[in-house]
Design an enzyme around this catalytic site. Structure first.
Site, PDB file in Angstrom:
ATOM      1  N   CYS A   1     -66.012  18.474  68.343  1.00  0.00           N
ATOM      2  CA  CYS A   1     -65.865  19.802  68.933  1.00  0.00           C
ATOM      3  C   CYS A   1     -65.438  20.854  67.917  1.00  0.00           C
ATOM      4  O   CYS A   1     -65.796  22.023  68.041  1.00  0.00           O
ATOM      5  CB  CYS A   1     -64.880  19.764  70.096  1.00  0.00           C
ATOM      6  SG  CYS A   1     -63.261  19.100  69.662  1.00  0.00           S
TER       7      CYS A   1
ATOM      8  N   HIS B   1     -59.304  19.123  71.801  1.00  0.00           N
ATOM      9  CA  HIS B   1     -60.570  19.821  72.060  1.00  0.00           C
ATOM     10  C   HIS B   1     -60.489  21.261  71.568  1.00  0.00           C
ATOM     11  O   HIS B   1     -59.552  21.988  71.872  1.00  0.00           O
ATOM     12  CB  HIS B   1     -60.914  19.798  73.546  1.00  0.00           C
ATOM     13  CG  HIS B   1     -62.238  20.457  73.831  1.00  0.00           C
ATOM     14  ND1 HIS B   1     -63.419  19.996  73.290  1.00  0.00           N
ATOM     15  CD2 HIS B   1     -62.563  21.558  74.559  1.00  0.00           C
ATOM     16  CE1 HIS B   1     -64.418  20.770  73.689  1.00  0.00           C
ATOM     17  NE2 HIS B   1     -63.924  21.729  74.455  1.00  0.00           N
TER      18      HIS B   1
ATOM     19  N   ASN C   1     -68.284  26.955  74.783  1.00  0.00           N
ATOM     20  CA  ASN C   1     -67.700  25.612  74.839  1.00  0.00           C
ATOM     21  C   ASN C   1     -68.795  24.549  74.755  1.00  0.00           C
ATOM     22  O   ASN C   1     -69.775  24.581  75.507  1.00  0.00           O
ATOM     23  CB  ASN C   1     -66.925  25.463  76.150  1.00  0.00           C
ATOM     24  CG  ASN C   1     -65.995  24.273  76.161  1.00  0.00           C
ATOM     25  OD1 ASN C   1     -66.230  23.267  75.491  1.00  0.00           O
ATOM     26  ND2 ASN C   1     -64.937  24.369  76.941  1.00  0.00           N
TER      27      ASN C   1
END
Length: 202
Positions: free
Chosen positions: A12, A120, A136
């Site tokens: 991520c 994250h 995202n």
């Protein structure tokens, strides 16, 4: 035309950086090299201060890296170094300095935000000077954020435990940014609807 990488493994941080600059500028290898450099620098400092045979240095060398985990999650320090290479920096919006307060009170004046919670990372940024998009990597596609919803979105993230950083510096120009200048103020009728962080993940 908006560049958006979907989640692969625990990468991520890579996805978040590339979403910010709107191209595949960063790779896992790039961030791994930065993490290793940081580890080496930290080790050199301890070795210089305590000696190569000291308990502190040997313990440091035996520990897992704090800059990258076994599953590929990268630290704030790694992202900070990566961003500095494009003259960008991060400012926590919960600070008491003027920059933090400005970002917290007038988020629409910023260019982008990066958020972190439980390993994250994700980015949402502005296009065309007025259109905000949630990039995202856990989302199937980018999500439009209305300007009126922006402050509420950020506050919800903070309540969920996210640390929110304003991105400082001039973002690289991109096609989506140029095209967004010609879009109406609210191009998506459902702007601001839906979830926030998109769930948990690396």
């Amino acid at each position: 035309y908006v560049y958006h990488e979907k989640q692969v493994g625990a990468l991520c941080a890579v996805h978040s950086l590339n979403a910010l600059v709107q191209c595949d500028m960063y790779t896992e290898v790039d961030l791994m090299e930065i993490a290793q450099d940081l580890d080496r620098q930290e080790g050199d400092v301890i070795k210089s201060a305590t000696g190569g045979d000291s308990r502190e240095y040997l313990e440091f060398m035996s520990r897992e890296s704090e800059n990258v985990s076994d599953d590929g999650n990268f630290s704030l320090q790694v992202l900070t170094v990566a961003l500095a290479r494009t003259d960008l920096s991060l400012v926590r919006i919960d600070g008491e300095d003027a920059e933090s307060q400005r970002a917290r009170e007038y988020p629409a004046l910023e260019n982008a935000f990066m958020c972190n919670h439980e390993a994250h990372w994700f980015t949402f940024r502005k296009f065309g000077g007025k259109h905000w998009v949630n990039l995202n990597s856990l989302l199937d596609e980018p999500e439009y954020l209305s300007a009126t919803y922006l402050s509420m979105f950020i506050e919800t993230l903070r309540q969920e435990g996210y640390t929110v950083f304003a991105v400082k510096g001039n973002l690289p120009d991109c096609g989506a940014n140029q095209m967004a200048q010609y879009l109406p103020e609210n191009p998506v009728s459902s702007a601001g609807a839906g979830g926030t962080s998109g769930g948990a993940g690396g």
